[in-house]
Write a protein that holds these residues in place. Sequence first.
Motif, PDB file in Angstrom:
ATOM      1  N   TRP A 483      15.291 -37.837  30.599  1.00 47.32           N
ATOM      2  CA  TRP A 483      14.985 -38.200  29.152  1.00 47.32           C
ATOM      3  C   TRP A 483      13.783 -38.319  28.868  1.00 47.32           C
ATOM      4  O   TRP A 483      13.600 -39.166  29.184  1.00 47.32           O
ATOM      5  CB  TRP A 483      16.332 -39.078  28.774  1.00 47.32           C
ATOM      6  N   GLU A 485      11.024 -37.804  25.186  1.00 48.60           N
ATOM      7  CA  GLU A 485      11.566 -38.157  23.508  1.00 48.60           C
ATOM      8  C   GLU A 485      10.109 -38.196  23.137  1.00 48.60           C
ATOM      9  O   GLU A 485       9.354 -38.030  23.503  1.00 48.60           O
ATOM     10  CB  GLU A 485      11.281 -39.639  23.206  1.00 48.60           C
TER      11      GLU A 485
ATOM     12  N   THR B  67      10.277 -49.656  22.431  1.00 51.88           N
ATOM     13  CA  THR B  67      12.067 -49.126  22.507  1.00 51.88           C
ATOM     14  C   THR B  67      11.928 -47.705  23.896  1.00 51.88           C
ATOM     15  O   THR B  67      12.343 -47.064  24.269  1.00 51.88           O
ATOM     16  CB  THR B  67      12.870 -49.166  21.795  1.00 51.88           C
ATOM     17  N   ARG B  68      10.693 -46.891  22.826  1.00 52.33           N
ATOM     18  CA  ARG B  68      11.242 -45.231  22.746  1.00 52.33           C
ATOM     19  C   ARG B  68      10.077 -45.388  24.056  1.00 52.33           C
ATOM     20  O   ARG B  68      10.472 -44.857  25.104  1.00 52.33           O
ATOM     21  CB  ARG B  68       9.967 -44.887  22.108  1.00 52.33           C
ATOM     22  N   ARG B  71      12.696 -46.576  27.273  1.00 52.49           N
ATOM     23  CA  ARG B  71      14.301 -45.605  27.273  1.00 52.49           C
ATOM     24  C   ARG B  71      13.820 -44.581  27.482  1.00 52.49           C
ATOM     25  O   ARG B  71      14.220 -44.415  29.111  1.00 52.49           O
ATOM     26  CB  ARG B  71      14.557 -45.452  25.749  1.00 52.49           C
ATOM     27  N   GLN B  72      12.505 -44.744  28.200  1.00 55.78           N
ATOM     28  CA  GLN B  72      12.528 -42.863  29.435  1.00 55.78           C
ATOM     29  C   GLN B  72      12.244 -43.581  30.406  1.00 55.78           C
ATOM     30  O   GLN B  72      11.065 -42.402  31.238  1.00 55.78           O
ATOM     31  CB  GLN B  72      11.519 -42.017  28.238  1.00 55.78           C
ATOM     32  N   LEU B  91       8.457 -40.972  34.656  1.00 55.36           N
ATOM     33  CA  LEU B  91       9.414 -39.510  35.137  1.00 55.36           C
ATOM     34  C   LEU B  91       7.731 -38.803  35.679  1.00 55.36           C
ATOM     35  O   LEU B  91       8.388 -38.343  36.882  1.00 55.36           O
ATOM     36  CB  LEU B  91       9.720 -39.029  34.141  1.00 55.36           C
ATOM     37  N   ARG B 192      16.891 -44.732  30.401  1.00 52.57           N
ATOM     38  CA  ARG B 192      17.591 -43.342  29.907  1.00 52.57           C
ATOM     39  C   ARG B 192      17.449 -42.751  31.320  1.00 52.57           C
ATOM     40  O   ARG B 192      18.403 -42.484  32.042  1.00 52.57           O
ATOM     41  CB  ARG B 192      17.666 -42.795  29.215  1.00 52.57           C
ATOM     42  N   ASN B 193      16.785 -43.366  32.361  1.00 54.90           N
ATOM     43  CA  ASN B 193      16.299 -42.001  33.161  1.00 54.90           C
ATOM     44  C   ASN B 193      16.552 -43.217  34.558  1.00 54.90           C
ATOM     45  O   ASN B 193      16.893 -44.301  34.628  1.00 54.90           O
ATOM     46  CB  ASN B 193      14.797 -42.121  33.880  1.00 54.90           C
TER      47      ASN B 193
END
Lengths: 486, 193
Positions: A483, A485, B67-68, B71-72, B91, B192-193
């Motif tokens: 994911w 962004e 949050t951004r 989240r990732q 990631l 999310r990951n």
Amino acid sequence: MRTRLSAARRQQGNLILVALILSGIAGLTLGSYLLLAQNQNVSIYRSQGWNSSMVVAEAGIEDGLQLVNLYIGTFDPKQIYQWTNDAGGAHWDQPSAAVYHVRRTITTGVTPGTQPNTYEVWIFNTNKAAPAVYAEGTVPWTYMHASASQPMFAQAGSSVAPRSPLVRKVLVNTALQPLFVMAMAADRGIDLRGMGVRTDSFDSSDPRYSINHFYPSNNPSMTKDNGDIATNAGFLDAMNIGNAHIRGHVRTGPGPNTININSGSVGDLAWVTNKGNTGKIEAGWSATDFNVAFDPVNVPTTGWLAPDASMMNYTDTNGVKYAYRITKPDRWEISGLTGSLLVDAPTNTTVEIKIGPDDVSLAGSDAIRITPTGARVLLYMTGAHFDLTGGAIIDNQSGIAGNFFLYGSTNCIDITFAGNGNFYGGIYAPQADFTLGGGGKDTYDFVGASVTRSVTMMGHYNFHFDEDLAKTGPSKGFVPVAWNEK
Amino acid sequence: MNLISDSTRSHAQRAWTLVEVSVAVCLSSVIMAALMQTSLFTSRSFVAMGNYNELDQLSRNALDTMTRDIRQAKVFSPKYYRTNMMIFTNLDNGYFGYVWDPRTKVVSRLSGGFSPASGSFVNVQSNTVLTGCEYFSFRIWQRNPTNGFQFPWSSAGNPIDTKLVDVSWRCSRRVLDKFNTESVQTAKIVLRN
């Protein structure tokens, strides 16, 4: 004649001046207050729009994932890849060879006079086994502000001030999710009450972890520690390990005291073989966060053929009698099965067999036998009960788990194996309670994996998860793996 | 011809009596005091409101960024988990984190790489995200709710459990040594990951 203003008149002028100055100060202060309040108001509206745009972008991602997963439930990757044929029907256009695009407007809940939210999605299918979904969510945010320019003179009111739309972008990489990722998974309880149950894993496609694609029975160093078992259940003792030795991870749903262990052990090879670890779980080898949706089986609806007379009542050269003998790779439908079934199809072919609405009830020396030609058998069970009692077995003579899959439809509520022989294959029946018994003083191998509603293991079984099932076996469909962004 | 009589001039040029002056001074004092009080109150609340606006905006920006980021993120590092600090792996295997120093009341965003050889972070960049933070807390939870409502607590020692990060903070500023302007933010963020 000279006229002079009286002192009272001069004072009245001063008063007006002072009143004007004071009014100006008060007005300026009030205006500043209003400006501050408006800024705060704008900030809140923008923040709401900013957060909404992520939700809209996510809706776009969902839309893309829905398209690429049009054929989930078939579990066959070749079928799953066919989504590209249906993109046009779902109003997706194709700007270039491997790119699919759609723009949709969310009209639900739109305030009159405002622009609706929109999203655009692109699917990049350069690698058909891992399409990437890119979505842009656009929210044309506005805010209400006080305004005097109303139709009536001096009428106070509010009007909408449009702003540049807020756009957020998300890129999601996907991958095929294997149907079998662990030795044993269940939605409800797992009860390993049998004697000496063991789990571990190997890889039939890797010569380092298999011998001629078979489980390396006599060489534990070639086996692996991925004989995981898991359940969604989170109640007390949802997973009873008993005296089983699990070379892998154990996971349950959230809850206190979900795992019961007596003289068994859970961990890696060194941990499990160390007798000092009896009754213990190695640190980091258990978790209580398992929460997986087991999708129902999508049984193909067309193309089923009834076996003709030449395929019934067959006796082989050893005198073994079969109720059915299937040699042709096709879709065959049988209403029920109370005698043996022989599948003797050519190598590298697939035979699909649907049994239902009646039960499978085999006993004694009955068997579902698959000759070692290398043909693959998909058995769809649409009847309620799949029972192998006595000495009845599923005899996958190839010894390769990837050559036999038993899929239980929503009608299939129980699967019982007497457990008097080795089993090679995968069982996916999320509505069925799976009971594995028998064994007596002998110990048998269960090579493959199972996903069922619950598991009760009473026999002497060694459960060997074939990791190749996760690489080349059936698939649940595409799931997000990354994911980002933008 | 002079139209102003002597009697009128004498009346106009006559000084105020003591009583008149006293009353005028009293009234003026009361009015001035009221005006000053109003002015002071207005100024204070004006500054407080502006201050709150700014704090709120900073907090909101910080929350958006956080949050951004989270989240990732791929996973957090349990070794560096504290209620005032979390370090995450991206990631791309880069690192980032947020840390609150209760002495300086500053929340900073850290980013950089990690050297396995030295077992330490390298090329660390620190950016101030929030100042005047009186309270800051990270808590970690599992993703799946029990009974559809409650998120079970996640052990810090087992990062694979953790999918939900709960972050809360309270920032404040003193205005004219009187008012304490506060901005409180709280959010639950799913990795999310």
